[in-house]
Write a protein that holds these residues in place. Structure first.
Motif, short mmCIF file in Angstrom:
data_model
loop_
_atom_site.label_atom_id
_atom_site.label_comp_id
_atom_site.label_asym_id
_atom_site.label_seq_id
_atom_site.Cartn_x
_atom_site.Cartn_y
_atom_site.Cartn_z
N ALA A 111 -15.07 -14.08 -13.90
CA ALA A 111 -15.88 -14.57 -12.79
C ALA A 111 -15.00 -15.43 -11.90
CB ALA A 111 -17.06 -15.37 -13.29
N TYR A 112 -15.18 -15.24 -10.60
CA TYR A 112 -14.45 -16.03 -9.61
C TYR A 112 -15.36 -16.18 -8.40
CZ TYR A 112 -11.22 -17.29 -5.93
OH TYR A 112 -10.62 -17.93 -4.88
N GLY A 113 -15.52 -17.41 -7.94
CA GLY A 113 -16.32 -17.65 -6.74
C GLY A 113 -17.77 -17.22 -6.87
N GLY A 114 -18.32 -17.32 -8.06
CA GLY A 114 -19.71 -16.94 -8.26
C GLY A 114 -19.96 -15.45 -8.35
N LYS A 115 -18.89 -14.67 -8.39
CA LYS A 115 -19.02 -13.22 -8.49
C LYS A 115 -18.44 -12.74 -9.80
CE LYS A 115 -19.05 -12.43 -3.61
NZ LYS A 115 -18.33 -12.26 -2.43
N ALA A 116 -19.14 -11.82 -10.44
CA ALA A 116 -18.66 -11.23 -11.68
C ALA A 116 -17.53 -10.24 -11.38
CB ALA A 116 -19.81 -10.52 -12.40
N LEU A 117 -16.55 -10.23 -12.24
CA LEU A 117 -15.42 -9.31 -12.11
C LEU A 117 -15.40 -8.39 -13.32
CD1 LEU A 117 -12.63 -11.88 -11.13
CD2 LEU A 117 -13.92 -10.41 -9.59
N ASP A 118 -15.12 -7.11 -13.09
CA ASP A 118 -14.93 -6.21 -14.21
C ASP A 118 -13.45 -6.26 -14.60
OD1 ASP A 118 -13.78 -4.91 -12.07
OD2 ASP A 118 -14.80 -3.01 -12.39
N VAL A 119 -13.05 -5.40 -15.50
CA VAL A 119 -11.66 -5.39 -15.98
C VAL A 119 -10.68 -5.20 -14.83
CG1 VAL A 119 -10.03 -4.21 -17.49
CG2 VAL A 119 -12.38 -4.50 -18.22
N ASN A 120 -10.97 -4.25 -13.94
CA ASN A 120 -10.08 -4.00 -12.81
C ASN A 120 -10.06 -5.18 -11.85
OD1 ASN A 120 -9.32 -1.47 -13.76
ND2 ASN A 120 -11.10 -0.49 -12.80
N GLY A 121 -11.18 -5.85 -11.70
CA GLY A 121 -11.25 -7.04 -10.84
C GLY A 121 -10.39 -8.16 -11.38
N VAL A 122 -10.39 -8.35 -12.70
CA VAL A 122 -9.56 -9.38 -13.32
C VAL A 122 -8.09 -9.02 -13.15
CG1 VAL A 122 -8.92 -10.46 -15.52
CG2 VAL A 122 -11.33 -10.07 -14.98
N LYS A 123 -7.74 -7.75 -13.34
CA LYS A 123 -6.35 -7.32 -13.17
C LYS A 123 -5.90 -7.48 -11.72
CE LYS A 123 -6.20 -4.23 -17.12
NZ LYS A 123 -6.11 -2.85 -17.60
N ALA A 124 -6.80 -7.18 -10.77
CA ALA A 124 -6.46 -7.36 -9.35
C ALA A 124 -6.24 -8.84 -9.04
CB ALA A 124 -7.57 -6.79 -8.47
N LEU A 125 -7.08 -9.69 -9.60
CA LEU A 125 -6.92 -11.14 -9.40
C LEU A 125 -5.60 -11.61 -9.99
CD1 LEU A 125 -8.36 -13.67 -8.30
CD2 LEU A 125 -9.35 -13.98 -10.56
N ALA A 126 -5.23 -11.05 -11.13
CA ALA A 126 -3.97 -11.42 -11.79
C ALA A 126 -2.75 -10.98 -10.98
CB ALA A 126 -3.91 -10.82 -13.18
N SER A 127 -2.89 -9.95 -10.17
CA SER A 127 -1.74 -9.45 -9.40
C SER A 127 -1.47 -10.27 -8.14
CB SER A 127 -1.95 -7.98 -9.03
OG SER A 127 -3.01 -7.86 -8.10
N ILE A 128 -2.37 -11.16 -7.79
CA ILE A 128 -2.16 -12.02 -6.61
C ILE A 128 -1.06 -13.03 -6.95
CG2 ILE A 128 -3.21 -13.77 -5.13
CD1 ILE A 128 -5.88 -12.37 -5.57
N PRO A 129 -0.11 -13.24 -6.05
CA PRO A 129 0.94 -14.23 -6.32
C PRO A 129 0.35 -15.62 -6.46
CG PRO A 129 1.51 -12.87 -4.43
CD PRO A 129 0.10 -12.54 -4.79
#
Length: 166
Positions: A111-129
């Motif tokens: 979860a980020y910013g009040g929005k649920a993240l799925d597995v791909n969402g977490v991986k996308a968040l992890a790829s941000i510098p």
């Protein structure tokens, strides 16, 4: 070993405090991970400012009720590790990087910013510098026009100096 009521309240208060300060929550299933690997993960997380906890799911659900992480309460089942971080990408980056090298750690949700993240969402968040890298890139962009202008002016002055000498 079960906790008594006051111990449960203390855990809920501690996790609620973490949730109040955190920007990101990552939930991962840790079934089958060795103690040595879990210790390595916790050490890495601690150095990155991520709080990793293995919690009873009912206590975790109660702790996140009323916070921006309430959106992933339905995902809190099974043996889970909870990663809270004040930095927007730190928890996702630590868990995702560890999951790349250890297939027993399975990212479940986040979860980020009040929005649920799925597995791909977490991986996308992890790829941000990281914040520091983004700030240095931004500073480089700001300096680029100034540096180009300075080079052009220096070349122009050099050319005029050569013309005056001749």
């Amino acid at each position: 070993m079960s906790l008594n009521r006051s111990e449960k309240e203390a855990v809920i208060n501690e996790v609620s405090g973490l949730a109040a300060k955190a920007q990101t929550l990552v939930i991962a299933e840790y079934r089958g991970i060795t103690v040595a690997d879990m210790t390595k993960l916790r050490s890495t997380a601690r150095s990155q400012g991520v709080s990793l906890s293995v919690l009873k799911n009912t206590l975790a659900r109660r702790a996140v009720t009323g916070t921006s992480f309430d959106v992933v309460a339905d995902q809190m089942t099974g043996p889970l590790i909870y990663g809270f971080s004040e930095d927007a990408v730190a928890a996702a980056k630590v868990v995702a990087d560890f999951a790349k090298t250890n297939d027993k750690l399975v990212i479940r949700a986040g979860a980020y910013g009040g929005k649920a993240l799925d597995v791909n969402g977490v991986k996308a968040l992890a790829s941000i510098p990281s914040k520091e890298v983004l700030l240095s890139q931004f500073l480089g962009l700001l300096q680029s026009p100034v540096a180009r202008t300075a080079r052009v002016l220096a070349a122009l002055a050099e050319k005029r100096g050569e013309a005056a000498a001749a």
